[in-house]
Design a protein around this motif. Structure first.
Motif, PDB file in Angstrom:
ATOM      1  N   PRO A 138       9.400  18.276 -22.716  1.00 41.72           N
ATOM      2  CA  PRO A 138       8.535  19.311 -22.144  1.00 41.72           C
ATOM      3  C   PRO A 138       8.748  19.415 -20.638  1.00 41.72           C
ATOM      4  O   PRO A 138       9.148  18.450 -19.987  1.00 41.72           O
ATOM      5  CB  PRO A 138       7.124  18.808 -22.465  1.00 41.72           C
ATOM      6  CG  PRO A 138       7.270  17.326 -22.569  1.00 41.72           C
ATOM      7  CD  PRO A 138       8.638  17.089 -23.156  1.00 41.72           C
ATOM      8  N   THR A 191       7.014  19.049 -18.212  1.00 37.84           N
ATOM      9  CA  THR A 191       5.836  18.446 -17.585  1.00 37.84           C
ATOM     10  C   THR A 191       6.062  18.279 -16.089  1.00 37.84           C
ATOM     11  O   THR A 191       7.114  17.806 -15.661  1.00 37.84           O
ATOM     12  CB  THR A 191       5.551  17.072 -18.215  1.00 37.84           C
ATOM     13  OG1 THR A 191       5.392  17.229 -19.624  1.00 37.84           O
ATOM     14  CG2 THR A 191       4.296  16.449 -17.624  1.00 37.84           C
ATOM     15  N   SER A 217      10.777   8.204 -23.011  1.00 41.78           N
ATOM     16  CA  SER A 217       9.932   8.729 -24.081  1.00 41.78           C
ATOM     17  C   SER A 217       8.558   9.091 -23.541  1.00 41.78           C
ATOM     18  O   SER A 217       8.172   8.693 -22.438  1.00 41.78           O
ATOM     19  CB  SER A 217       9.798   7.705 -25.216  1.00 41.78           C
ATOM     20  OG  SER A 217       9.219   6.503 -24.747  1.00 41.78           O
ATOM     21  N   LEU A 218       7.825   9.855 -24.352  1.00 36.28           N
ATOM     22  CA  LEU A 218       6.485  10.305 -23.988  1.00 36.28           C
ATOM     23  C   LEU A 218       5.496   9.853 -25.052  1.00 36.28           C
ATOM     24  O   LEU A 218       5.819   9.845 -26.244  1.00 36.28           O
ATOM     25  CB  LEU A 218       6.438  11.831 -23.875  1.00 36.28           C
ATOM     26  CG  LEU A 218       7.220  12.463 -22.725  1.00 36.28           C
ATOM     27  CD1 LEU A 218       7.316  13.964 -22.930  1.00 36.28           C
ATOM     28  CD2 LEU A 218       6.540  12.162 -21.399  1.00 36.28           C
ATOM     29  N   GLU A 219       4.307   9.486 -24.613  1.00 32.98           N
ATOM     30  CA  GLU A 219       3.211   9.189 -25.525  1.00 32.98           C
ATOM     31  C   GLU A 219       2.060  10.126 -25.193  1.00 32.98           C
ATOM     32  O   GLU A 219       1.824  10.452 -24.027  1.00 32.98           O
ATOM     33  CB  GLU A 219       2.782   7.727 -25.405  1.00 32.98           C
ATOM     34  CG  GLU A 219       3.844   6.751 -25.897  1.00 32.98           C
ATOM     35  CD  GLU A 219       3.349   5.319 -25.935  1.00 32.98           C
ATOM     36  OE1 GLU A 219       2.188   5.080 -25.533  1.00 32.98           O
ATOM     37  OE2 GLU A 219       4.119   4.445 -26.361  1.00 32.98           O
ATOM     38  N   SER A 220       1.353  10.544 -26.231  1.00 33.98           N
ATOM     39  CA  SER A 220       0.332  11.575 -26.026  1.00 33.98           C
ATOM     40  C   SER A 220      -1.083  11.036 -25.923  1.00 33.98           C
ATOM     41  O   SER A 220      -1.970  11.722 -25.415  1.00 33.98           O
ATOM     42  CB  SER A 220       0.396  12.599 -27.170  1.00 33.98           C
ATOM     43  OG  SER A 220       0.237  11.958 -28.422  1.00 33.98           O
ATOM     44  N   SER A 221      -1.339   9.821 -26.394  1.00 31.96           N
ATOM     45  CA  SER A 221      -2.715   9.326 -26.390  1.00 31.96           C
ATOM     46  C   SER A 221      -2.758   7.850 -25.968  1.00 31.96           C
ATOM     47  O   SER A 221      -2.585   6.956 -26.805  1.00 31.96           O
ATOM     48  CB  SER A 221      -3.334   9.486 -27.782  1.00 31.96           C
ATOM     49  OG  SER A 221      -4.690   9.107 -27.776  1.00 31.96           O
ATOM     50  N   SER A 268      -1.789  10.205 -22.416  1.00 30.50           N
ATOM     51  CA  SER A 268      -0.557  10.856 -21.986  1.00 30.50           C
ATOM     52  C   SER A 268       0.152   9.991 -20.946  1.00 30.50           C
ATOM     53  O   SER A 268      -0.386   9.719 -19.873  1.00 30.50           O
ATOM     54  CB  SER A 268      -0.884  12.230 -21.389  1.00 30.50           C
ATOM     55  OG  SER A 268       0.295  12.871 -20.956  1.00 30.50           O
ATOM     56  N   ARG A 269       1.352   9.547 -21.283  1.00 31.59           N
ATOM     57  CA  ARG A 269       2.091   8.708 -20.348  1.00 31.59           C
ATOM     58  C   ARG A 269       3.588   8.811 -20.604  1.00 31.59           C
ATOM     59  O   ARG A 269       4.035   9.180 -21.696  1.00 31.59           O
ATOM     60  CB  ARG A 269       1.637   7.251 -20.443  1.00 31.59           C
ATOM     61  CG  ARG A 269       1.769   6.642 -21.822  1.00 31.59           C
ATOM     62  CD  ARG A 269       1.206   5.231 -21.839  1.00 31.59           C
ATOM     63  NE  ARG A 269       1.319   4.626 -23.158  1.00 31.59           N
ATOM     64  CZ  ARG A 269       0.971   3.377 -23.441  1.00 31.59           C
ATOM     65  NH1 ARG A 269       0.489   2.609 -22.476  1.00 31.59           N
ATOM     66  NH2 ARG A 269       1.103   2.896 -24.652  1.00 31.59           N
ATOM     67  N   GLN A 292       5.772   2.173 -17.434  1.00 26.68           N
ATOM     68  CA  GLN A 292       5.042   3.313 -17.974  1.00 26.68           C
ATOM     69  C   GLN A 292       4.120   3.874 -16.904  1.00 26.68           C
ATOM     70  O   GLN A 292       3.565   3.136 -16.088  1.00 26.68           O
ATOM     71  CB  GLN A 292       4.259   2.932 -19.228  1.00 26.68           C
ATOM     72  CG  GLN A 292       3.324   1.763 -19.074  1.00 26.68           C
ATOM     73  CD  GLN A 292       2.682   1.375 -20.401  1.00 26.68           C
ATOM     74  OE1 GLN A 292       3.030   1.896 -21.457  1.00 26.68           O
ATOM     75  NE2 GLN A 292       1.738   0.470 -20.359  1.00 26.68           N
TER      76      GLN A 292
END
Length: 226
Positions: free
Chosen positions: A119, A121, A157-161, A163-164, A223
């Motif tokens: 994305p 971002t 990589s991305l984590e959504s919950s 958001s990091r 992270q």
């Protein structure tokens, strides 16, 4: 009441970014100024013609290396200050370019593991700069201390919950050690680089895990909140 609060937050963010730009300018003055002084000194020694042929070749090599380092640092500053580079795809492009530039001559193979689609971002100037400096510090550690490395793996990589953003870098050393028992695994020489990595992550609200692994490899995992 909402508008004044929003205005205050934007003003504080602008002040933080202005302070960071001032710090970047000071760092550039110190780092590139030192390199230019080295180039000037070595050039003067060459003009005097005191050294023999071997000494002159060494001086030319030092001038060449200092020049390349100065150009890299200038490029890094221009990239970090350019607002067009504040997205994840632009960051990934920069990470790839730098890795191939500094690692390819050493014979290290580079493997990037990233999502098929990233994305767009927005990344703040502070986050972008600190993540990039962590990345450079890690590659420097791998080149300097991991003599048995054959592969370098970079995972973004991305984590959504919550958001990091996660960045993991490690050198894969086992295949080389198996083929060459005399190869030297990662040897820790100093903790300064590892402390710098942790401090840079904490400065933008992130965390870092870094250091040598049981198999002789070296890993950094950071992270950052988005």
């Amino acid at each position: 009441m909402g508008a004044p609060c929003g205005s205050t937050a934007r003003r504080r963010q602008a002040q933080r970014e202005a302070a960071l730009r001032t710090q970047i300018a000071a760092d550039l003055h110190d780092d590139v100024g030192t390199l230019l002084s080295q180039i000037s000194l070595q050039s003067s020694l060459l003009q005097e013609g005191v050294a023999d042929a071997d000494g002159q070749r060494r001086q030319l090599g030092q001038i060449s290396e200092a020049s390349r380092s100065a150009v890299r640092q200038l490029n890094d500053v221009v990239w970090s200050l350019d607002a067009h580079n504040d997205t994840l795809p632009q960051l990934l492009d920069r990470l790839r370019d730098y890795a191939y530039e500094v690692l390819a001559p050493s014979g290290l193979h580079i493997k990037f593991e990233v999502p098929e689609t990233l994305p767009t971002t927005h990344l703040s100037l502070a986050l972008r700069r600190n993540l990039y400096l962590i990345y450079k510090e890690t590659l420097h550690n791998v080149l300097k201390h991991a003599a048995g490395a054959s592969w370098l793996r970079v995972r973004l990589s991305l984590e959504s919950s919550p958001s990091r953003l996660l960045l993991e870098i490690n050198n894969e050393v086992v295949p080389v050690l198996a083929a060459h028992p005399t190869a030297v695994p990662y040897q820790r020489r100093s903790g300064h680089g590892l402390r710098n990595i942790t401090q840079r992550a904490v400065a933008v609200g992130g965390t870092a895990e870094c250091g040598p692994q049981a198999d002789g490899s070296f890993r950094v995992r950071v992270q950052f909140p988005l």
